[in-house]
Write an enzyme that holds these catalytic residues in place. Structure first.
Site, PDB file in Angstrom:
ATOM      1  N   GLY A 118       0.816  -1.144   0.155  1.00 42.74           N
ATOM      2  CA  GLY A 118       0.143  -0.259   0.159  1.00 42.74           C
ATOM      3  C   GLY A 118       0.880   1.283   0.117  1.00 42.74           C
ATOM      4  O   GLY A 118       1.874   1.169   0.093  1.00 42.74           O
ATOM      5  N   GLY A 120       7.300   6.882   6.559  1.00 39.45           N
ATOM      6  CA  GLY A 120       6.418   7.529   5.807  1.00 39.45           C
ATOM      7  C   GLY A 120       7.092   8.718   5.052  1.00 39.45           C
ATOM      8  O   GLY A 120       6.680   9.479   4.228  1.00 39.45           O
ATOM      9  N   ASP A 174       7.601   4.777  -9.656  1.00 41.10           N
ATOM     10  CA  ASP A 174       8.267   4.429  -8.635  1.00 41.10           C
ATOM     11  C   ASP A 174      10.123   4.289  -8.980  1.00 41.10           C
ATOM     12  O   ASP A 174      10.483   3.248  -9.090  1.00 41.10           O
ATOM     13  CB  ASP A 174       8.046   3.110  -7.864  1.00 41.10           C
ATOM     14  CG  ASP A 174       6.776   3.420  -7.162  1.00 41.10           C
ATOM     15  OD1 ASP A 174       6.232   4.505  -7.128  1.00 41.10           O
ATOM     16  OD2 ASP A 174       6.324   2.517  -6.253  1.00 41.10           O
ATOM     17  N   LYS A 213       4.474  12.217  -2.341  1.00 44.74           N
ATOM     18  CA  LYS A 213       5.407  11.021  -1.890  1.00 44.74           C
ATOM     19  C   LYS A 213       6.493  11.429  -0.780  1.00 44.74           C
ATOM     20  O   LYS A 213       7.121  12.427  -1.201  1.00 44.74           O
ATOM     21  CB  LYS A 213       6.261  10.607  -3.004  1.00 44.74           C
ATOM     22  CG  LYS A 213       7.002   9.309  -2.662  1.00 44.74           C
ATOM     23  CD  LYS A 213       7.695   8.552  -4.014  1.00 44.74           C
ATOM     24  CE  LYS A 213       8.493   7.418  -3.631  1.00 44.74           C
ATOM     25  NZ  LYS A 213       8.863   6.875  -4.801  1.00 44.74           N
ATOM     26  N   GLY A 224       2.586   3.340   1.663  1.00 47.52           N
ATOM     27  CA  GLY A 224       3.171   3.445   2.708  1.00 47.52           C
ATOM     28  C   GLY A 224       3.761   5.111   2.969  1.00 47.52           C
ATOM     29  O   GLY A 224       4.044   5.457   4.096  1.00 47.52           O
ATOM     30  N   ASP A 238       4.121  -4.309  -7.443  1.00 48.40           N
ATOM     31  CA  ASP A 238       3.613  -3.243  -6.835  1.00 48.40           C
ATOM     32  C   ASP A 238       4.326  -1.810  -7.822  1.00 48.40           C
ATOM     33  O   ASP A 238       3.756  -0.725  -7.314  1.00 48.40           O
ATOM     34  CB  ASP A 238       3.931  -2.897  -5.422  1.00 48.40           C
ATOM     35  CG  ASP A 238       5.075  -3.177  -4.853  1.00 48.40           C
ATOM     36  OD1 ASP A 238       5.874  -4.179  -5.529  1.00 48.40           O
ATOM     37  OD2 ASP A 238       5.629  -2.577  -4.119  1.00 48.40           O
ATOM     38  N   ASN A 239       5.417  -2.068  -8.169  1.00 52.23           N
ATOM     39  CA  ASN A 239       5.982  -1.203  -9.035  1.00 52.23           C
ATOM     40  C   ASN A 239       5.680  -0.900 -10.638  1.00 52.23           C
ATOM     41  O   ASN A 239       6.386  -0.623 -11.384  1.00 52.23           O
ATOM     42  CB  ASN A 239       7.729  -0.945  -8.946  1.00 52.23           C
ATOM     43  CG  ASN A 239       7.796  -0.629  -7.396  1.00 52.23           C
ATOM     44  OD1 ASN A 239       6.887   0.097  -6.601  1.00 52.23           O
ATOM     45  ND2 ASN A 239       8.879  -0.920  -6.988  1.00 52.23           N
ATOM     46  N   ARG A 286       3.965  14.251  -7.173  1.00 57.22           N
ATOM     47  CA  ARG A 286       3.814  13.231  -8.223  1.00 57.22           C
ATOM     48  C   ARG A 286       2.486  13.634  -9.069  1.00 57.22           C
ATOM     49  O   ARG A 286       1.705  13.859  -8.521  1.00 57.22           O
ATOM     50  CB  ARG A 286       4.047  12.005  -7.994  1.00 57.22           C
ATOM     51  CG  ARG A 286       5.369  11.561  -7.380  1.00 57.22           C
ATOM     52  CD  ARG A 286       5.707  10.203  -7.356  1.00 57.22           C
ATOM     53  NE  ARG A 286       4.847   9.508  -6.950  1.00 57.22           N
ATOM     54  CZ  ARG A 286       4.976   8.062  -6.727  1.00 57.22           C
ATOM     55  NH1 ARG A 286       6.159   7.553  -7.078  1.00 57.22           N
ATOM     56  NH2 ARG A 286       4.462   7.068  -6.101  1.00 57.22           N
TER      57      ARG A 286
END
Ligand code: AMP
Ligand code: MG
Length: 492
Positions: A97, A129, A269, A116, A99, A259-260, A179
């Site tokens: 997720g 974070g 990413d 980000k 993060g 996830d990327n 972003r």
């Protein structure tokens, strides 16, 4: 999560927002506010992205700075972090997720804005974070460099820094990258709901993405009108086209976990990425990737492996394993076709002929054998086509005979064509400037001393990397010896 007081001021960025991802409902995200970064300052900004977003000319105001670092809420938005899962280094990693990325919202024109490094979320899994200045500058510059190269990518509006310290291997200063992309949805979003056997949410997500970004899948006759299979095929094709561009330009992503992987086929990413210096097909740019899973020449296979994970996730919707496998097939034809097309352009060829594949393989073999600088080779070959001077390009090779033999084939291939036309195409296909590690590193070190001029200079070159930029040759030269000692890991 929010440290904001009830009466926190609200900044108006001058953008109009509309409901987007959040319409999917609470199963897909957690609403929250960013955690303010103290005493923020501007590090770098992209006016091109500001224009694309439709920000007013005076957008870099104090209130925008506060808003993009979490100290002011943004009018008309309800920020949130999304949930996804994924395969990391070939292994199922479960829930991940956002993060440290917090979505501000979606503009009326259909661009999502994300911060980000804006603080912890329910998906931070023990992380802080935050993002460090070093990796934020790399992401900012590479996003815009890729766009300048014509390669699909998420964009970056700006980096905002702070003297707040975060711990990585050592203490570093924190920063936020703002972003921008039509969507930040990843393969991992689909894997998440499939792995948790939540078919309703899986279907809702697929429908949302198809309706918004792949509407042609609704009316296709492919796969007997199975829109989910058509969707998988379309994602496979976009991913294949993206990988062809990475391989042609010499870009190594470094962390191609599922996830990327963008569902829109964007580069997403930016972590330990690298543009190749000397051409080494087996190059591993990520210091943490000890097994070389994401080595340069593995990328096309890994993308296919990742698509296979996506196919598995979509299987409950597609309904038939054979159909799902068939939908992946296009990757195997689109990747080589697109790669050859890109390489032909690099060679100045506007049509295809029988010996082209051998010509491409031949030059890549020579480049690998001599670890010849990839970007410099192609640019010098382009100039050779323009002015006929062979020495600058020939001098790059120790194996002169091998190079001469290849050049003969290359020249024969061009015998019928117009050399000046070919040279034009080559100069538009072979960049003079790429974001080499050492260039980024020098700019980062200056920024860490509060001198952000190096980042701005690089941005200007990388936005238009095919132009000559007289006076900037130092940025187009060979990497210094110390470049090979730069270690870029997942730490960011
Ligand atoms: P990455 O390898 O950067 O794509 O990150 C993988 C996962 O780790 C994602 O879920 C990120 O949101 C999360 N992550 C990475 N760094 C941090 C951090 N400093 N704090 C919280 N989560 C993080
Ligand atoms: Mg990631």
């Amino acid at each position: 999560m929010s440290l904001l007081a009830e009466d926190t001021d609200v900044a108006d960025l001058g953008l109009r927002w509309k409901p987007g991802f959040s319409t999917l409902g609470p199963a897909f995200f957690t609403a929250l506010q960013p955690t303010p970064l103290p005493d923020p300052y501007w590090v770098c900004r992209s006016e091109a992205v500001a224009r694309e977003l439709g920000l007013p000319a005076d957008w870099p105001s104090d209130s925008t700075l506060s808003a993009l670092t979490g100290s002011m809420q943004i009018a008309g938005t309800q920020p949130f972090a999304t949930v996804y899962s994924g395969h990391q280094f070939g292994v199922w990693a479960g829930q991940l997720g956002d993060g440290r990325a917090i979505m501000i919202g979606e503009t009326e024109a259909g661009l999502e804005v994300q911060l980000k490094g804006a603080g912890r979320t329910p998906y931070s899994r023990g992380g802080d974070g935050r993002a460090v200045l070093r990796s934020s500058i790399r992401e900012f510059l590479c996003s815009e460099a890729m766009h300048g190269l014509g390669i699909p990518t998420t964009r970056a509006l700006c980096v905002t820094g702070s003297d707040a310290r975060v711990r990585r291997e050592e203490l570093e200063s924190a920063a936020v990258v703002t972003r921008v992309a039509p969507s930040f949805i990843r393969f991992g979003h689909f894997e998440h709901f499939a792995a948790n056997q939540r078919e309703d949410e899986l279907r809702a997500l697929a429908d949302y993405v198809i309706d918004r970004y792949y509407p042609a899948c609704r009316t296709t006759e492919r796969f007997d009108g199975n829109a989910y299979a058509a969707f998988l095929e379309a994602v496979s094709e976009r991913t294949a086209a993206l990988l062809a561009q990475w391989q042609a330009v010499g870009f190594c992503h470094g962390v191609m976990n599922t996830d990327n992987m963008s569902i829109l086929g964007l580069t997403i990413d930016y972590g330990p990425f690298q543009f190749l210096d000397g051409f080494d097909p087996r190059h591993i740019c990520n210091h943490s990737d000890t097994g070389g899973r994401y080595a340069f020449n593995q990328q096309p296979n890994v993308a296919y492996w990742n698509l296979f994970c996506l196919a598995q996730a979509l299987l409950p919707l597609i309904g038939d394993q054979e159909v799902a496998v068939a939908a992946l097939e296009s990757y195997k034809t689109v990747f080589p076709t697109e790669f050859e097309a890109r390489m032909r352009a690099k060679l100045g060829l506007t049509d295809s002929a029988e010996g082209d594949r051998a010509l491409i393989e031949g030059v890549l073999k020579l480049l690998a054998a001599g670890k010849v600088d990839y970007t410099i080779f192609w640019r010098r070959l382009s100039h050779f086509m323009a002015d006929g001077q062979v020495e600058p390009v020939r001098d790059l090779f120790l194996d002169r005979e091998g190079f001469d033999a290849w050049l003969l084939l290359f020249s024969e291939r061009h015998v019928k064509g117009q050399r000046s036309q070919a040279a034009d195409l080559m100069l538009k296909s072979n960049p003079k400037f790429v974001l080499r590690n050492h260039l980024g590193q020098q700019a980062i070190e200056a920024s860490q001393q509060k001198d952000n001029s190096g980042v701005a200079v690089l941005l200007a070159l990388l936005e238009t990397p095919f132009e000559e930029h007289p006076g900037a040759d130092a940025y187009a030269g060979f990497p210094p010896d110390w470049a090979s000692t730069i270690e870029i890991s997942c730490s960011s």
